[in-house]
Design a protein around this motif. Structure first.
Motif, PDB file in Angstrom:
ATOM      1  N   VAL A  73      50.434 -85.384  89.430  1.00 24.59           N
ATOM      2  CA  VAL A  73      49.976 -84.295  90.590  1.00 24.59           C
ATOM      3  C   VAL A  73      50.384 -83.168  90.419  1.00 24.59           C
ATOM      4  O   VAL A  73      51.588 -82.972  89.453  1.00 24.59           O
ATOM      5  CB  VAL A  73      50.118 -84.509  92.171  1.00 24.59           C
ATOM      6  N   ALA A  74      49.730 -81.909  90.754  1.00 27.06           N
ATOM      7  CA  ALA A  74      49.909 -80.522  90.396  1.00 27.06           C
ATOM      8  C   ALA A  74      50.330 -80.034  91.788  1.00 27.06           C
ATOM      9  O   ALA A  74      49.241 -79.853  92.611  1.00 27.06           O
ATOM     10  CB  ALA A  74      49.128 -79.855  89.809  1.00 27.06           C
ATOM     11  N   LEU A  75      51.405 -79.822  92.249  1.00 27.73           N
ATOM     12  CA  LEU A  75      51.896 -79.206  93.443  1.00 27.73           C
ATOM     13  C   LEU A  75      51.944 -77.802  93.523  1.00 27.73           C
ATOM     14  O   LEU A  75      52.433 -77.312  92.526  1.00 27.73           O
ATOM     15  CB  LEU A  75      53.149 -79.942  94.053  1.00 27.73           C
ATOM     16  N   LEU A  76      51.007 -76.999  94.534  1.00 29.26           N
ATOM     17  CA  LEU A  76      51.380 -75.660  94.556  1.00 29.26           C
ATOM     18  C   LEU A  76      52.366 -75.565  95.737  1.00 29.26           C
ATOM     19  O   LEU A  76      52.155 -75.929  96.817  1.00 29.26           O
ATOM     20  CB  LEU A  76      50.066 -74.845  94.846  1.00 29.26           C
ATOM     21  N   VAL A  77      53.678 -75.074  95.390  1.00 33.17           N
ATOM     22  CA  VAL A  77      54.682 -74.793  96.311  1.00 33.17           C
ATOM     23  C   VAL A  77      55.147 -73.463  96.593  1.00 33.17           C
ATOM     24  O   VAL A  77      55.167 -72.584  95.777  1.00 33.17           O
ATOM     25  CB  VAL A  77      55.980 -75.657  95.478  1.00 33.17           C
ATOM     26  N   GLU A  78      55.182 -73.049  97.733  1.00 29.62           N
ATOM     27  CA  GLU A  78      55.623 -71.790  98.423  1.00 29.62           C
ATOM     28  C   GLU A  78      57.107 -72.006  98.412  1.00 29.62           C
ATOM     29  O   GLU A  78      57.655 -72.688  99.247  1.00 29.62           O
ATOM     30  CB  GLU A  78      54.864 -71.450  99.578  1.00 29.62           C
ATOM     31  N   ARG A  79      57.706 -71.097  98.004  1.00 28.05           N
ATOM     32  CA  ARG A  79      59.296 -71.077  98.046  1.00 28.05           C
ATOM     33  C   ARG A  79      59.653 -69.503  98.328  1.00 28.05           C
ATOM     34  O   ARG A  79      59.544 -68.666  97.334  1.00 28.05           O
ATOM     35  CB  ARG A  79      59.810 -71.326  96.815  1.00 28.05           C
ATOM     36  N   GLY A  80      60.144 -69.198  99.263  1.00 24.26           N
ATOM     37  CA  GLY A  80      60.242 -67.958  99.877  1.00 24.26           C
ATOM     38  C   GLY A  80      59.015 -66.795  99.787  1.00 24.26           C
ATOM     39  O   GLY A  80      57.863 -67.191 100.225  1.00 24.26           O
TER      40      GLY A  80
END
Length: 50
Positions: free
Chosen positions: A32-39
């Protein structure tokens, strides 16, 4: 992945909750390709599911 990261999408499909995340990962197959929000940033995190 770090504490506080927010998973925004899986393979381009928006995630609105934990149950939807589980369902998307289950049907995804081996990767899977996760789009992650970090700050203030968003990053793609590839994950091999084995």
């Amino acid at each position: 992945m770090q504490p506080g990261d927010i998973i925004v999408s899986v393979n381009g499909e928006a995630v609105k909750g934990a149950e939807q995340l589980r369902a998307l990962v289950t049907k995804a197959g081996k990767r899977v390709a996760l789009l992650v929000e970090r700050g203030d940033s968003r990053i793609f995190v590839p994950v091999d599911l084995g």
